[in-house]
Design a protein around this motif. Structure first.
Motif: not given
Length: 304
Positions: A218-237
């Motif tokens: 089980r993991v946690s964080g301050d950002m979640a979303g339902n779109d993979g492109e958004v998650i990848v964008g945040w990761c790249l940032e």
């Protein structure tokens, strides 16, 4: 998609019936909503039956519409099968192929490979629909659906196009600031970017080789979303770690924009499959397209 003016009534209504709304259908054809609505009205007047309950937001078929859509799909399939058998002697692939794919995989890999296929086979027309919504391909009007992970319905015909797994990765800037996890236990000390999709337990990342050998973390964080492109964008940032399919992550890792984390820990397979209706005839052109997708994905995603 074929131009609206080039479609006969069966083709037109089959396409309308599989669209989420009349507005979406108009957008696919590159015409106005009014043009689609007028064409539909003419068809309803000819049949003396209401086929669709009018709404720009959601398409709903009447009982007559369901009957006509099912019949149209069957007749179009019969016509396609006949044309396939007649043209087979020429050796050229011809006809149309309707393909459904998940959004990210479709944008990044399936669409470019379809462009290559139509360049090589000028008598083939393809229609690609991208959506994350699950659907039953039987009677849908689609020739094949591309998805990550096998579907739950074992009665469907499956072809594995490419092996795939999910990879934990992060931007170099994040790892410089927060350090690199060395074990699964270390994930508790990191900001994990979570994607919510497919009704899965999205707060859990799974590791291991599959059923019978799986560890759920089980993991946690301050950002979640339902779109993979958004998650990848945040990761790249540099906002956190993500668990993403190799088809998406590997090109970014090779370019140096992301770094794989915990490479020694296996993750369960999430292979890329083509799904077809097991009861339907599979034309040679569709088989050729699936061959092209399999070879193309192998070339684009070969792990070094």
């Amino acid at each position: 998609m074929t131009a609206l003016s080039d479609l006969d009534d069966l083709e037109f209504f089959a396409a309308v019936a599989r669209s989420p709304s009349l507005t979406a259908a108009a957008r696919e054809w590159g015409v106005t909503l009014s043009a689609v609505s007028k064409r539909l009205t003419r068809l309803e007047e000819r049949l003396a039956a209401q086929l669709v309950r009018r709404s720009t937001r959601r398409l709903s078929l009447t009982e007559a519409g369901e009957l006509y859509a099912a019949g149209a799909r069957g007749l179009l399939q019969d016509r396609s099968d006949l044309e396939e058998r007649v043209s087979r002697s020429s050796g050229r692939l011809r006809g149309s192929i309707a393909l459904h794919s998940t959004m990210g995989l479709g944008r990044h890999h399936i669409a470019p490979l379809l462009r290559e296929f139509t360049d090589a086979h000028p008598d083939i027309a393809v229609e690609l629909t991208l959506s994350e919504h699950a659907f039953n391909i039987a009677g849908s009007g689609y020739d094949a659906a591309i998805r990550v992970g096998p579907p739950p319905d074992a009665r469907l015909r499956l072809r594995r196009l490419h092996p795939n797994r999910r990879i934990v990765c992060a931007a170099p800037s994040y790892l410089e600031a927060r350090g690199t996890p060395r074990s699964l236990a270390d994930l508790a000390d990191h900001n994990c970017l979570v994607i919510k999709e497919n009704d899965a337990d999205f707060g859990v990342w799974r590791f291991g080789t599959g059923p019978g050998d799986e560890t759920a973390v089980r993991v946690s964080g301050d950002m979640a979303g339902n779109d993979g492109e958004v998650i990848v964008g945040w990761c790249l940032e540099g906002r956190g770690l993500m668990l993403r399919s190799a088809w998406h992550a590997l090109p970014l890792i090779r370019s140096g924009r992301l770094v794989q984390v915990l490479p020694q820990v296996p993750t369960p397979p999430a292979d890329v499959f083509a799904v077809t209706d097991a009861t339907a005839f599979l034309p040679r052109r569709t088989r050729a397209l699936l061959d092209h997708l399999a070879h193309g994905l192998a070339a684009r995603l070969a792990e070094e």
